[in-house]
Scaffold this motif. Structure first.
Motif, mmCIF file in Angstrom:
data_model
loop_
_atom_site.group_PDB
_atom_site.id
_atom_site.type_symbol
_atom_site.label_atom_id
_atom_site.label_comp_id
_atom_site.label_asym_id
_atom_site.label_seq_id
_atom_site.Cartn_x
_atom_site.Cartn_y
_atom_site.Cartn_z
ATOM 1 N N TYR A 1 0.817 -1.218 0.000
ATOM 2 C CA TYR A 1 0.000 0.000 0.000
ATOM 3 C C TYR A 1 0.851 1.269 0.000
ATOM 4 C CZ TYR A 1 -4.336 -2.549 0.950
ATOM 5 O OH TYR A 1 -5.420 -3.371 0.857
ATOM 6 N N GLU A 2 2.018 1.196 0.659
ATOM 7 C CA GLU A 2 2.812 2.408 0.828
ATOM 8 C C GLU A 2 3.547 2.768 -0.464
ATOM 9 O OE1 GLU A 2 5.523 -1.031 1.720
ATOM 10 O OE2 GLU A 2 3.421 -0.506 2.047
ATOM 11 N N PRO A 3 3.730 4.063 -0.752
ATOM 12 C CA PRO A 3 4.529 4.464 -1.918
ATOM 13 C C PRO A 3 5.953 3.930 -1.794
ATOM 14 C CG PRO A 3 3.293 6.324 -1.044
ATOM 15 C CD PRO A 3 3.168 5.221 -0.041
ATOM 16 N N ASN A 4 6.576 3.611 -2.938
ATOM 17 C CA ASN A 4 7.894 3.007 -2.900
ATOM 18 C C ASN A 4 8.647 3.327 -4.188
ATOM 19 O OD1 ASN A 4 10.051 1.444 -1.926
ATOM 20 N ND2 ASN A 4 8.661 -0.159 -1.173
ATOM 21 N N TYR A 5 9.886 2.831 -4.273
ATOM 22 C CA TYR A 5 10.749 3.056 -5.419
ATOM 23 C C TYR A 5 10.958 1.768 -6.199
ATOM 24 C CZ TYR A 5 11.965 7.332 -2.854
ATOM 25 O OH TYR A 5 11.905 8.527 -2.178
ATOM 26 N N LEU A 6 11.412 1.892 -7.447
ATOM 27 C CA LEU A 6 11.750 0.728 -8.251
ATOM 28 C C LEU A 6 13.014 0.056 -7.715
ATOM 29 C CD1 LEU A 6 11.181 2.132 -11.861
ATOM 30 C CD2 LEU A 6 9.642 0.674 -10.541
ATOM 31 N N GLN A 7 13.055 -1.281 -7.868
ATOM 32 C CA GLN A 7 14.218 -2.057 -7.478
ATOM 33 C C GLN A 7 14.546 -3.061 -8.579
ATOM 34 O OE1 GLN A 7 13.788 -3.900 -3.627
ATOM 35 N NE2 GLN A 7 12.936 -2.071 -2.683
ATOM 36 N N ASP A 8 15.783 -3.527 -8.594
ATOM 37 C CA ASP A 8 16.218 -4.557 -9.542
ATOM 38 C C ASP A 8 16.896 -5.661 -8.753
ATOM 39 O OD1 ASP A 8 16.846 -5.997 -11.785
ATOM 40 O OD2 ASP A 8 18.572 -4.772 -12.332
ATOM 41 N N GLU A 9 16.114 -6.410 -7.994
ATOM 42 C CA GLU A 9 16.666 -7.382 -7.052
ATOM 43 C C GLU A 9 17.319 -8.577 -7.725
ATOM 44 O OE1 GLU A 9 13.982 -7.186 -3.149
ATOM 45 O OE2 GLU A 9 12.810 -7.629 -4.946
ATOM 46 N N LEU A 10 16.781 -9.018 -8.865
ATOM 47 C CA LEU A 10 17.307 -10.207 -9.529
ATOM 48 C C LEU A 10 18.144 -9.866 -10.761
ATOM 49 C CD1 LEU A 10 14.213 -12.589 -9.326
ATOM 50 C CD2 LEU A 10 16.183 -12.447 -7.803
ATOM 51 N N LYS A 11 18.485 -8.584 -10.934
ATOM 52 C CA LYS A 11 19.258 -8.135 -12.090
ATOM 53 C C LYS A 11 18.607 -8.587 -13.390
ATOM 54 C CE LYS A 11 21.902 -6.441 -9.041
ATOM 55 N NZ LYS A 11 21.710 -5.002 -8.711
ATOM 56 N N CYS A 12 17.308 -8.406 -13.433
ATOM 57 C CA CYS A 12 16.514 -8.834 -14.586
ATOM 58 C C CYS A 12 15.704 -7.676 -15.141
ATOM 59 C CB CYS A 12 15.598 -9.980 -14.177
ATOM 60 S SG CYS A 12 14.501 -10.542 -15.471
ATOM 61 N N SER A 13 14.905 -7.026 -14.280
ATOM 62 C CA SER A 13 14.122 -5.855 -14.671
ATOM 63 C C SER A 13 13.741 -5.097 -13.413
ATOM 64 C CB SER A 13 12.867 -6.258 -15.460
ATOM 65 O OG SER A 13 12.002 -7.047 -14.665
ATOM 66 N N TRP A 14 13.359 -3.852 -13.592
ATOM 67 C CA TRP A 14 13.061 -2.979 -12.460
ATOM 68 C C TRP A 14 11.568 -2.987 -12.153
ATOM 69 C CZ3 TRP A 14 16.685 0.087 -9.734
ATOM 70 C CH2 TRP A 14 17.994 0.018 -10.219
ATOM 71 N N GLY A 15 11.230 -3.114 -10.854
ATOM 72 C CA GLY A 15 9.834 -3.087 -10.433
ATOM 73 C C GLY A 15 9.760 -3.125 -8.923
ATOM 74 N N ASN A 16 8.548 -3.327 -8.402
ATOM 75 C CA ASN A 16 8.357 -3.461 -6.963
ATOM 76 C C ASN A 16 6.896 -3.767 -6.705
ATOM 77 O OD1 ASN A 16 8.849 -3.488 -4.215
ATOM 78 N ND2 ASN A 16 9.983 -1.560 -4.221
ATOM 79 N N LEU A 17 6.617 -4.389 -5.551
ATOM 80 C CA LEU A 17 5.230 -4.629 -5.134
ATOM 81 C C LEU A 17 4.698 -3.338 -4.523
ATOM 82 C CD1 LEU A 17 5.119 -8.203 -3.550
ATOM 83 C CD2 LEU A 17 3.872 -7.372 -5.543
ATOM 84 N N MET A 18 4.053 -2.520 -5.349
ATOM 85 C CA MET A 18 3.564 -1.236 -4.865
ATOM 86 C C MET A 18 2.425 -0.757 -5.761
ATOM 87 S SD MET A 18 6.796 1.112 -6.049
ATOM 88 C CE MET A 18 7.367 1.151 -7.751
ATOM 89 N N MET A 19 1.568 0.047 -5.177
ATOM 90 C CA MET A 19 0.485 0.667 -5.931
ATOM 91 C C MET A 19 0.852 2.075 -6.387
ATOM 92 S SD MET A 19 -3.092 -0.388 -4.110
ATOM 93 C CE MET A 19 -2.856 0.709 -2.711
#
Length: 234
Positions: free
Chosen positions: A60-78
């Protein structure tokens, strides 16, 4: 998963919950693109139709993009924060959550009735498609309206959905009558531009909403969520 838990002896007389649902525990592009919206809606619909009590969205909270698996940028966020400004982007999962809680379900604390749905998909006019791409979930809301959540998971092809209601004692299937309200969310409303940590939606609009006379079929755009809501003949 339900079958496995029941086989392991988990009792059905206790509330079954999803305490955190989302596309993946790892950051990736599908979470912030249209796929995230489709996955979340399908998860909620399937869970409730199987007897689940309550699903809780993660992110639910605002967040930033991440590249945890060195594959593509995203995040679990709305909601996406921008690293260099106060801009707040509404992502596809934001609109999907609104569609589920305000359009498919009625946003009040009263009981909703879930009903099973059978999809008989055709491919090139032949019934029995080997790879079903449409799922649907039906609910009768406290305001006595019927609402059908339909998900077209084909990224390229639209689908035609024929809607029938089988009522015990009825001589033939029932259908929507009068005006049907249609709420749709697809790539026409949302598009993501992948650009590493600078990725962002280049189109972020709420679901389209319109009414039309009840008919035999309804079009589901590619990669889309659709709510059909209206009255059914007595």
């Amino acid at each position: 998963m339900f079958t496995s838990l029941r086989a392991d002896g988990v009792p059905s007389n206790i509330p079954w919950l999803i305490t955190e649902y989302g596309y993946s525990v790892f950051g990736g592009r599908p979470e912030v693109d249209i796929e995230g919206a489709l996955f979340n809606a399908d998860t909620v619909g399937a869970f409730l139709s199987l007897g689940g009590a309550k699903p809780y969205l993660y992110g639910y909270e605002p967040n930033y993009l991440q590249d945890e698996l060195k594959c593509s940028w995203g995040n679990l966020m709305m909601l996406q924060l921008s690293p260099k400004s106060d801009q707040l982007n509404r992502l596809s999962t934001y609109y999907a959550a609104q569609l589920l809680t305000k359009e498919w379900m009625q946003p009040i604390s009263e009981q909703h009735e879930m009903f099973s749905v059978t999809i008989k998909e055709t491919e090139n006019g032949v019934r029995g498609a080997t790879r079903p791409t449409v799922t649907a979930y039906a609910v009768r809301r406290p305001d006595k309206q019927w609402a059908l959540l339909a998900i077209n998971k084909d990224p390229k092809r639209a689908a035609q959905l024929n809607v029938e209601f089988n009522s015990p004692g009825a001589k033939q299937p029932l259908s929507f009558v009068g005006q049907v309200e249609i709420i749709q969310f697809s790539r026409q409303q949302y598009a993501w531009r992948a650009d590493g940590p600078k990725g962002h939606p280049i189109r972020s609009l709420p679901p389209a909403q319109f009414t039309r006379e009840a008919s035999a079929s309804y079009e589901l755009p590619p990669y889309s969520l659709t709510v059909l809501r209206g009255k059914v003949a007595d």
